[in-house]
Design a protein around this motif. Structure first.
Motif, mmCIF file in Angstrom:
data_model
loop_
_atom_site.group_PDB
_atom_site.id
_atom_site.type_symbol
_atom_site.label_atom_id
_atom_site.label_comp_id
_atom_site.label_asym_id
_atom_site.label_seq_id
_atom_site.Cartn_x
_atom_site.Cartn_y
_atom_site.Cartn_z
ATOM 1 N N UNK A 1 1.130 -1.296 -0.043
ATOM 2 C CA UNK A 1 0.128 0.129 0.199
ATOM 3 C C UNK A 1 1.081 1.317 -0.039
ATOM 4 N N UNK A 2 0.828 2.083 -1.091
ATOM 5 C CA UNK A 2 1.622 3.334 -1.088
ATOM 6 C C UNK A 2 3.045 3.137 -1.255
ATOM 7 N N UNK A 3 3.456 1.809 -1.561
ATOM 8 C CA UNK A 3 4.965 1.525 -1.834
ATOM 9 C C UNK A 3 5.678 1.935 -0.539
ATOM 10 N N UNK A 4 4.962 1.504 0.602
ATOM 11 C CA UNK A 4 5.667 1.778 2.040
ATOM 12 C C UNK A 4 6.644 0.757 2.202
ATOM 13 N N UNK A 5 6.379 -0.394 1.827
ATOM 14 C CA UNK A 5 7.745 -1.657 2.018
ATOM 15 C C UNK A 5 8.774 -1.097 1.127
ATOM 16 N N UNK A 6 8.534 -0.728 -0.205
ATOM 17 C CA UNK A 6 9.586 -0.443 -1.027
ATOM 18 C C UNK A 6 10.223 0.583 -0.519
ATOM 19 N N UNK A 7 9.750 1.694 0.278
ATOM 20 C CA UNK A 7 10.316 2.805 0.716
ATOM 21 C C UNK A 7 11.128 2.188 2.068
ATOM 22 N N UNK A 8 10.615 1.726 2.975
ATOM 23 C CA UNK A 8 11.203 1.227 4.381
ATOM 24 C C UNK A 8 12.241 0.287 4.129
ATOM 25 N N UNK A 9 11.956 -0.463 3.054
ATOM 26 C CA UNK A 9 13.112 -1.667 2.979
ATOM 27 C C UNK A 9 14.131 -1.570 1.883
#
Length: 604
Positions: free
Chosen positions: A452-460
């Motif tokens: 959702x909202x590329x949050x995993x991509x951003x965090x990791x």
């Protein structure tokens, strides 16, 4: 005094503070038998360790107790410093808004006795309770376990366990019995701390008087109660009256406030501030955790939090080794936690010196969110990775959506005693085979989780076709590409997360004409070296499975026998019946596997 030897368990935990309770909860949810004891007749009633840092809040979420703990306290109040020119309000703790990656940013103020009460309640939900009035008076260990002597209200008991954990505080009986050194220093500060009911002080601030003098004193509201915590440095070698009348007089002498009256004292202590670190955290089958391993000054609220995270690190490793993982896994407990304690001790001393100079500001450095295990032998480094999370880092949270359409979080996927493997924008067919103790999720258009909202991509900072392995305690073990997943499978084998053994039919007939056996068996030609290796590997896997099943069977026998002793003849019959059925099932399964494999083994 009577002596009994009919109690056995896997782990004895000596000490029912925050560390001992955290370890007990972690073992309980993993179905590891343990005995939690304390020589005190009742739970601790003081507020001493009242700060709950953000990283510990994440631990408490995983253990299922965070909401109860938050409801038991509150955020740190403003610091109200009284000067000759009047009171001045200061922000003592730097507050940051929560983020998707770090949902807990604000330290909590919760009296220690309330934190421990919530932990005991959680332990009760899992079917366990501490045993108070049970004092460890001696122990001996050998290659197979520890025999502890415990003085109880009903006499002395000899208890046999695989491991003994000393969570019994700074004056640890366990540490002293082992002869482990506790070097460090006394920091030249003696202080009193007391939980008091007081009239004349509002609860909207942490009140401080005489901050630039030797006569300083403070009153901090203990949220969740009607009490305040009184704190003050005091001279060495002076007798102190810690009664309500004595503390009222003490307070008036330091502040000149005749309108403040201490009505009663719930708990009080005079102590010297120390910074100490045990020479080792382990000797054989006995471990130290919490204040038994390290002693901190109270500045920065680091002691209780470091203790909780010690236990959180140790719990899953004990459970894994008891379930058949290599004993060497336990060596990583000290390798990971002792450097953390050393760094945190340095921070606590630095903050103490700052406080002597009226600097009471606290920032991110006390949150413990940036602590990790980069140098741990359990960290599988990827030399090609130079961005995003790295192996050894704390695993961030992030909002995600399940393929079914419901929102969730990574922390919800991580919650529990399992390992987690996340694949980012991967083909589900490339995922490793499922294993007990491992949960696999794939993120992306082809996965069971939507970012959702590329949050995993951003965090990791993950790229397409990358996988991240998360430990049970919420740290990144490895980040690899799909092509390197074999390294993850080998790694999981070494920490006791093994695949289910392949099973073969136990009958020799088939209802179809489908050929069975290896190519050489079907054609009559000699086996190739590759086929020999495949057969050997399969046989070794089945042998390992047999050993694990027999180990589990042995543990079940011990539990049933303990149940027999506790509950009498009727339960004994039921327990023995269950045991016979379990034994027959296991033996039939193992016999079937080895009968099928006889030709393979003899040909090798």
């Amino acid at each position: 005094m009577s002596h009994t030897t009919d109690i056995d368990t896997d782990v004895i935990i000596c000490g029912t503070g925050a560390a001992g309770l955290t370890l007990a909860i972690d073992l309980a949810r993993r179905n590891v038998p343990f005995l939690l004891i304390d020589k005190a007749p009742q739970p601790f009633i003081g507020s001493r360790g009242k700060g709950i840092q953000p990283r510990s809040q994440e631990v408490f979420e995983d253990l299922g107790v965070i909401d109860k703990i938050v409801a038991s306290g509150g955020e740190y109040p403003v610091q109200r410093v009284y000067t000759d020119d009047g009171p001045i309000d200061q922000v003592g703790v730097e507050l940051s808004e929560p983020t998707p990656e770090e949902p807990y940013q604000i330290p909590l103020l919760v009296p220690q006795f309330l934190t421990e009460r919530r932990l005991r309640e959680r332990l009760a939900e899992l079917g366990h309770a501490p045993r108070y009035g049970h004092e460890l008076v001696g122990f001996e260990q050998d290659a197979d376990g520890v025999t502890a002597r415990i003085a109880t209200p009903d006499g002395e008991q000899a208890v046999r366990a695989a491991y003994l954990i000393g969570a019994d505080g700074g004056s640890s009986f366990v540490r002293k019995t082992l002869g482990i050194g506790f070097p460090g220093k006394t920091l030249g500060v003696r202080a009193i701390v007391a939980d008091v009911y007081v009239d004349g002080v509002p609860s909207d601030a942490w009140h401080r008087w005489g901050e630039d003098t030797a006569g300083q004193v403070s009153m901090c509201p203990l949220y969740g109660t009607d009490m305040f915590q009184l704190q003050a440095p005091v001279p060495f070698g002076v007798d102190l009256d810690l009664s309500a009348e004595g503390l009222t007089a003490f307070f008036r002498e330091r502040t000149g406030r005749g309108d403040v009256v201490i009505r009663s004292v719930s708990w009080a202590s005079a102590f010297q501030m120390n910074a100490r670190l045990a020479d080792t955290y382990r000797r054989g089958r006995v471990f130290l955790t919490g204040d038994a391993a390290h002693c901190h000054p109270p500045t920065g609220g680091q002691g209780l939090n470091t203790s909780v995270q010690d236990a959180y690190n140790l719990g899953w490793k004990l459970a894994a080794v008891l379930d058949g993982a290599p004993e060497s896994l336990l060596e990583t407990y000290e390798q990971e936690r002792r450097p953390i304690a050393e760094a945190v001790l340095g921070l606590s001393e630095k903050l103490l010196e700052a406080a002597k100079n009226r600097d009471i500001h606290r920032g991110r450095e006390v949150s413990q969110l940036d602590l990790g295990y980069a140098d741990s032998p359990l960290t599988l480094h990827n030399p090609e990775r130079d961005k995003g999370v790295l192996a050894g880092d704390r695993a961030p949270d992030a909002p995600v959506t399940g393929a079914g359409g419901l929102p969730t979080r990574l922390f919800s996927l991580f919650q529990g005693p399992h390992w987690t493997l996340l694949g980012h924008d991967v083909d589900d067919a490339s995922a490793p085979a499922p294993r007990p103790g491992l949960r696999i999720h794939t993120i992306g258009a082809r996965g069971d989780i939507v970012d959702s909202g590329d949050r995993v991509h951003s965090a990791y900072g993950l790229s397409s076709e990358q996988w991240v392995l998360i430990r049970p305690d919420g740290y990144v073990a490895a980040v690899v590409a799909t092509a390197d997943l074999a390294a993850i499978e080998t790694y999981l084998d070494t920490v006791g997360v093994r695949p289910l053994a392949a099973t073969r039919p136990t009958t020799t007939t088939s209802s179809t004409d489908t050929p069975t056996g290896t190519p050489s068996e079907r054609t009559g030609r000699p086996r190739t070296r590759r086929e020999h290796r495949q057969l050997r590997t399969a046989a070794e896997q089945r042998l390992a499975t047999a050993q694990r099943e027999l180990h589990q069977l042995s543990r079940q026998v011990q539990r049933d026998l303990r149940s027999v002793r506790r509950h009498g003849e009727t339960t004994a019959i039921v327990a023995r019946s269950n045991f016979v059925e379990l034994a027959v099932q296991s033996i039939n399964r193992l016999t079937g596997d080895f009968r099928t494999d006889r030709t393979d083994l003899t040909d090798q």
